[in-house]
Design a protein around this motif. Sequence first.
Motif, PDB file in Angstrom:
ATOM      1  N   GLY A 165       0.931  -1.083  -0.013  1.00 36.57           N
ATOM      2  CA  GLY A 165      -0.199   0.000  -0.161  1.00 36.57           C
ATOM      3  C   GLY A 165       0.995   1.297  -0.109  1.00 36.57           C
ATOM      4  O   GLY A 165       2.072   1.333   0.286  1.00 36.57           O
ATOM      5  N   PRO A 166       0.237   2.495  -0.433  1.00 37.41           N
ATOM      6  CA  PRO A 166       1.045   3.787  -0.371  1.00 37.41           C
ATOM      7  C   PRO A 166       1.655   4.004   0.868  1.00 37.41           C
ATOM      8  O   PRO A 166       0.855   3.643   2.164  1.00 37.41           O
ATOM      9  CB  PRO A 166       0.001   4.540  -0.987  1.00 37.41           C
ATOM     10  CG  PRO A 166      -1.369   4.154  -0.677  1.00 37.41           C
ATOM     11  CD  PRO A 166      -1.124   2.639  -0.458  1.00 37.41           C
ATOM     12  N   LEU A 167       2.284   5.060   1.231  1.00 42.33           N
ATOM     13  CA  LEU A 167       2.870   5.611   2.421  1.00 42.33           C
ATOM     14  C   LEU A 167       1.712   6.056   3.109  1.00 42.33           C
ATOM     15  O   LEU A 167       0.679   6.941   2.557  1.00 42.33           O
ATOM     16  CB  LEU A 167       3.746   6.808   2.079  1.00 42.33           C
ATOM     17  CG  LEU A 167       5.371   6.388   1.789  1.00 42.33           C
ATOM     18  CD1 LEU A 167       5.879   7.752   1.301  1.00 42.33           C
ATOM     19  CD2 LEU A 167       6.257   5.846   2.786  1.00 42.33           C
ATOM     20  N   GLY A 168       1.749   5.717   4.262  1.00 40.70           N
ATOM     21  CA  GLY A 168       0.434   6.199   5.415  1.00 40.70           C
ATOM     22  C   GLY A 168      -0.664   5.556   5.056  1.00 40.70           C
ATOM     23  O   GLY A 168      -1.701   5.877   5.895  1.00 40.70           O
ATOM     24  N   ALA A 169      -0.749   4.301   4.596  1.00 38.22           N
ATOM     25  CA  ALA A 169      -1.935   3.578   4.134  1.00 38.22           C
ATOM     26  C   ALA A 169      -2.265   2.645   5.442  1.00 38.22           C
ATOM     27  O   ALA A 169      -3.533   2.472   5.786  1.00 38.22           O
ATOM     28  CB  ALA A 169      -1.815   2.466   3.030  1.00 38.22           C
ATOM     29  N   GLY A 170      -1.468   2.273   6.300  1.00 39.59           N
ATOM     30  CA  GLY A 170      -1.705   1.611   7.442  1.00 39.59           C
ATOM     31  C   GLY A 170      -0.998   0.296   7.630  1.00 39.59           C
ATOM     32  O   GLY A 170      -1.424  -0.633   8.581  1.00 39.59           O
ATOM     33  N   LYS A 171       0.189   0.086   6.810  1.00 40.92           N
ATOM     34  CA  LYS A 171       0.912  -1.273   7.081  1.00 40.92           C
ATOM     35  C   LYS A 171       1.443  -1.316   8.489  1.00 40.92           C
ATOM     36  O   LYS A 171       1.176  -2.591   8.974  1.00 40.92           O
ATOM     37  CB  LYS A 171       1.971  -1.264   5.859  1.00 40.92           C
ATOM     38  CG  LYS A 171       1.304  -1.218   4.277  1.00 40.92           C
ATOM     39  CD  LYS A 171       2.776  -0.978   3.449  1.00 40.92           C
ATOM     40  CE  LYS A 171       3.239   0.045   3.652  1.00 40.92           C
ATOM     41  NZ  LYS A 171       2.443   1.327   3.249  1.00 40.92           N
ATOM     42  N   THR A 172       1.906  -0.323   9.115  1.00 38.20           N
ATOM     43  CA  THR A 172       2.580  -0.691  10.143  1.00 38.20           C
ATOM     44  C   THR A 172       1.393  -0.840  11.158  1.00 38.20           C
ATOM     45  O   THR A 172       1.491  -1.493  12.150  1.00 38.20           O
ATOM     46  CB  THR A 172       3.536   0.451  10.725  1.00 38.20           C
ATOM     47  OG1 THR A 172       4.658   0.616   9.682  1.00 38.20           O
ATOM     48  CG2 THR A 172       4.221   0.256  11.997  1.00 38.20           C
ATOM     49  N   THR A 173       0.397  -0.216  11.202  1.00 36.20           N
ATOM     50  CA  THR A 173      -0.825  -0.286  12.162  1.00 36.20           C
ATOM     51  C   THR A 173      -1.368  -1.538  11.800  1.00 36.20           C
ATOM     52  O   THR A 173      -1.767  -2.217  13.198  1.00 36.20           O
ATOM     53  CB  THR A 173      -1.962   0.798  11.438  1.00 36.20           C
ATOM     54  OG1 THR A 173      -1.156   2.074  11.852  1.00 36.20           O
ATOM     55  CG2 THR A 173      -3.049   0.899  12.606  1.00 36.20           C
ATOM     56  N   PHE A 174      -1.435  -2.118  10.766  1.00 33.85           N
ATOM     57  CA  PHE A 174      -2.008  -3.620  10.602  1.00 33.85           C
ATOM     58  C   PHE A 174      -0.893  -4.533  11.242  1.00 33.85           C
ATOM     59  O   PHE A 174      -1.368  -5.452  12.169  1.00 33.85           O
ATOM     60  CB  PHE A 174      -2.004  -4.000   9.169  1.00 33.85           C
ATOM     61  CG  PHE A 174      -2.680  -5.328   8.844  1.00 33.85           C
ATOM     62  CD1 PHE A 174      -4.091  -5.370   8.686  1.00 33.85           C
ATOM     63  CD2 PHE A 174      -1.631  -6.370   8.966  1.00 33.85           C
ATOM     64  CE1 PHE A 174      -4.542  -6.703   8.579  1.00 33.85           C
ATOM     65  CE2 PHE A 174      -2.558  -7.663   8.800  1.00 33.85           C
ATOM     66  CZ  PHE A 174      -3.708  -7.594   8.476  1.00 33.85           C
TER      67      PHE A 174
END
Length: 152
Positions: free
Chosen positions: A36-45
């Motif tokens: 996903g793009p920067l800021g999409a939520g990968k780290t949040t996931f």
Amino acid sequence: MSVPRRFVAETAADLQQFAAQVAAQLRPGDLVLLSGPLGAGKTTFAQGVGAALGVRERLTSPTFVIAREHRGRVPVVHVDAYRLSGLDELEDLDLESELDEAVVLVEWGQGMAEVLAEGYLMVDIDRESGAGESRVVQLSAVGDRWTGVIAT
């Protein structure tokens, strides 16, 4: 019990709760690619997965250290492949040995990290246009391991 293939998260907390549903299906040896793009939520996931697997510390983006190992009920290796220039650098991390003992989450790994395992789960996260914090999560799976885990 399978998890839905597509999910809309209205908030970061919703995204983490959905990640916990996915994590309930994960086991050592699983490879999960987060795109996903920067800021999409990968780290949040990834944080939601880590918490659900018993990791006590909050997962943070491993951008500058490339990979972090976390102890939990199920160990988690969190990798950020954004700064890697190719497969050679990814292979230098020796993630294949980690796959025997941990769930391996790789941000920005698409097009490179798929070779680490026969099967993997792809988690694509994107912002829903015009919807504030809303995120759309699309799951797709490769390999027999995932048959019946992701709802069709």
